[in-house]
Scaffold this active site. Structure first.
Site: not given
Lengths: 441, 441
Positions: B220, B248, B274, B301, B324, B351
């Site tokens: 992240k 992400d 992402e 997602e 997703d 995701h």
């Protein structure tokens, strides 16, 4: 100092499906409804903030539940703190990290935030003793910019660019305010055009609309091409060449269909084609606009936030931007949308009708004219003469124009009797018998 | 012949915020949750259909209310009629004219429809005695096409084009099915990368991931550039040059920011960026992709329906499509999305994580490999080793791969004890004292 003491929700529904008012190609039998709230404080002035989300029936209870989910962020808070910095209040609601997952910034949860934001604006305007359009129009450019969240907008509009737009409009504010009070704001009417109406009713209502001073009417299309050609021809014959006729497909078509269908209606001199396809389809709208040019493409009543409007403008997909009072996250987000429209030089003609939408959007158009775009040419607010009697300060529309409201507030307050009578499922309208029906809908 | 007798909903929440599992730049303290439902019939087989929407805490009750709103369309209906034509069932739910207003096709209401659709697929697969991926992979091309609503897609993908894709994949189905059973489906892991973790924990978990057979990890990013550079460098040093590192940003940036920030991280050989910005910003993603090329852009997602994915593909905005399991309207819409990805030749890397998302999306990727794209190169399913113990048939992930489930159903069924213990707000996890707390959240 005062504290917000309550956020009360109501599930209000009108049995409009019985009359086929509001019927279109995608919505054959709506029961116009409002997920409604009242914000109360312990201030001595007794003012309340009223807000709502317009829906068309089933699911209104889901929208009300979403408003309930925001109670913990509002009740118990200092009212002045929330009202004095509405930009921060908006961000607090929209960026709640857990609720955000349910969108983000779209659908049931986003509209619920809009209702709460609008209720707070109603309260703020009542406290100021001003109608909302006037309250907003008296704010300085910096204060207006502080209301807007520029996240995800800066590739199209920065705070500095927004400031520049607002400063450019500042010198003419007083003159335009006077003009607005003297001349009103143009309206157009959708009353003649619902799909469920007979040809006779269409012609009669179109004739009445012209007699009432409207210079544009709108017809619903998209269910049957043959019917549409007949109805548009009838309308054109009825109103003559000088009254504009817009058509509205309510998302009925795919891209190719939209182009083919509208090719058949274009000869009747169409003012715009509204919602030709999915409101999510930015590239589809752009393609339709390109292939139907110069016929204007309009959309917005289902466009769910400022980011989508930004792209519709970037892509050159719309010539008419139809913002909606209760689709996005309230006044703040609609101010962002007005600024985007001004930056791209696109006309704003708000969606209205439904329940209370006319009462709400007039404030935005009037504020836009006085303090944002400064423009009124080719702009107008939709009008449907429907359910206004349920509001404490219903719109004043006559002579084909909206007349600026003078009552303090945002226009969103319903009559107490309406809140009691149309409450679903237990109000007397829905449960008329001694043994209440529990699931009519 | 059997009848659907009940649709029961549950508000299930796990107190994950206590551990900072799942923390990222936009979601600092999620309580992973599920708005859950069980569909029951009067058939002698006793099979139930289980489905859910993953949320991250507050508002889970709104999602459950939205599922409740669909009860009237399901309960009392003939089960075979609904299950035998899942394409018609999907349209019946998605095109309900009144509920549609609450989206359309987005947010709380659309996800609720997805949960009901997925519960029906779970029931259908259990009745067939097959895991969902296998049930879908045995369907003929025509039957698969009948599951998809092509409304708003035909400018990019027609039913005939979809048929062609599926027919092209048909001859290789048996071979790919055998390969899937022998080799599994590649996974990547997000476990090391949560923002709330210390550098030590990041390095330790990254080392473990490589030892466990993963060839890609994900970190992240987006809260602090300085921290991100340090963390990505540390990860790169830990895993060496041959393991891919994706990052992400969870929608943290505007377009210009995304380009500038990723310019600083690109030297560490990034597998993809992402969610660089709003999931609604198709044109923004396209601009970011163009300016960061050849660095792949990934999203999905929070992309709310097939119409948005269509445009992301049309605009060349994504190189990696991350569908997703519970964001869109269930299996049917995800099949439409798989077909779009196949038509545009874009990799699908679902995701997962959350609650039950791994259990759900594996069926889609495996079906895609066997019967749709036929491709597996560069594709992988996200894996987070978290909360799987609450499912009756948890995923089998080892050696860096998902192993095809053999249990009948869609993998969506939670253990009975979980439904009781984690029920919010009255389950023992949330109300442990003799005097239950009514509003912990």
């Amino acid at each position: 100092m005062s504290t917000i003491t309550a956020l009360d929700t109501f599930d209000i529904r009108f049995p409009t499906s019985l009359e086929l008012d509001g019927s279109d190609a995608m919505n054959p039998d709506p029961d116009y409804s409002a997920a409604y709230l009242i914000v109360r404080t312990d201030a001595a002035d007794g003012h309340e903030g009223h807000g709502f989300v317009f829906t068309i029936g089933r699911g209104n209870e889901v929208e009300a539940a979403a408003i309930d989910a925001l109670r913990r962020q509002i009740v118990g808070r200092d009212a002045e703190e929330l009202l004095d910095d509405m930009g921060a209040t908006w961000k607090m609601l929209v960026h709640d990290s857990q609720l955000r997952w349910l969108g983000p910034e779209k659908g049931v949860m986003h509209m619920a935030i809009g209702a709460v934001v609008n209720a707070l604006w109603d309260l703020k305007a009542k406290r100021a003793g001003l109608p909302l359009w006037d309250l907003l129009s008296r704010m300085g450019p910096e204060e207006i910019v502080s209301l807007v969240d520029f996240r995800y907008l800066t590739d199209a509009l920065t705070p500095d660019q927004a400031l520049e737009i607002l400063r450019r409009a500042e010198p003419g504010r007083a003159e335009r305010r006077a003009r607005l009070l003297a001349e009103g704001y143009p309206a157009y009417t959708t009353t003649p055009g619902w799909l469920g109406y007979s040809d006779e009713k269409l012609a009669l209502l179109a004739k009445e609309a012209v007699a009432d001073g409207y210079t544009q009417i709108k017809l619903k299309v998209g269910a049957s091409l043959e019917d549409d050609i007949r109805r548009v021809r009838l309308a054109r014959e009825t109103v003559g060449p000088d009254v504009r006729i817009a058509v509205d497909a309510n998302q009925r078509w795919d891209v190719g269909q939209a182009v083919a269908w509208m090719g058949q209606l274009a000869p009747f001199d169409i003012a715009w084609i509204e919602e030709p396809t999915s409101p999510d389809d930015i590239l589809g709208h752009a393609e339709i606009a390109r292939r139907l040019a110069p016929l204007p493409v309009a959309t917005g009543e289902h466009v769910h936030n400022r980011i989508m409007f930004k792209q519709l403008l970037q892509a050159g997909a719309i010539e008419v931007l139809q913002l909606d009072a209760t689709r996005v996250a309230g006044i703040n987000e609609n101010i962002a949308i007005l600024l985007l429209a001004a930056a791209f030089g696109v006309r704003v003609c708000p969606h209205a009708g439904g329940v209370g939408l006319c009462e709400a959007v007039q404030h935005l158009s009037m504020f836009d004219f006085v303090a944002v775009s400064g423009a009124i040419e080719g702009r107008m607010i939709e009008f449907v003469d429907h359910l206004h009697e349920h509001f404490v300060t219903p719109v004043d529309v006559h002579g084909g124009r909206y007349w600026p409201p003078s009552a303090p507030g945002a226009g969103s307050e319903m009559a107490r009797e309406t809140l009691a009578d149309y409450s679903f499922p237990d109000g007397p309208v829905w449960a008329p018998s001694p043994l209440p029906l529990t699931s009519q809908h």
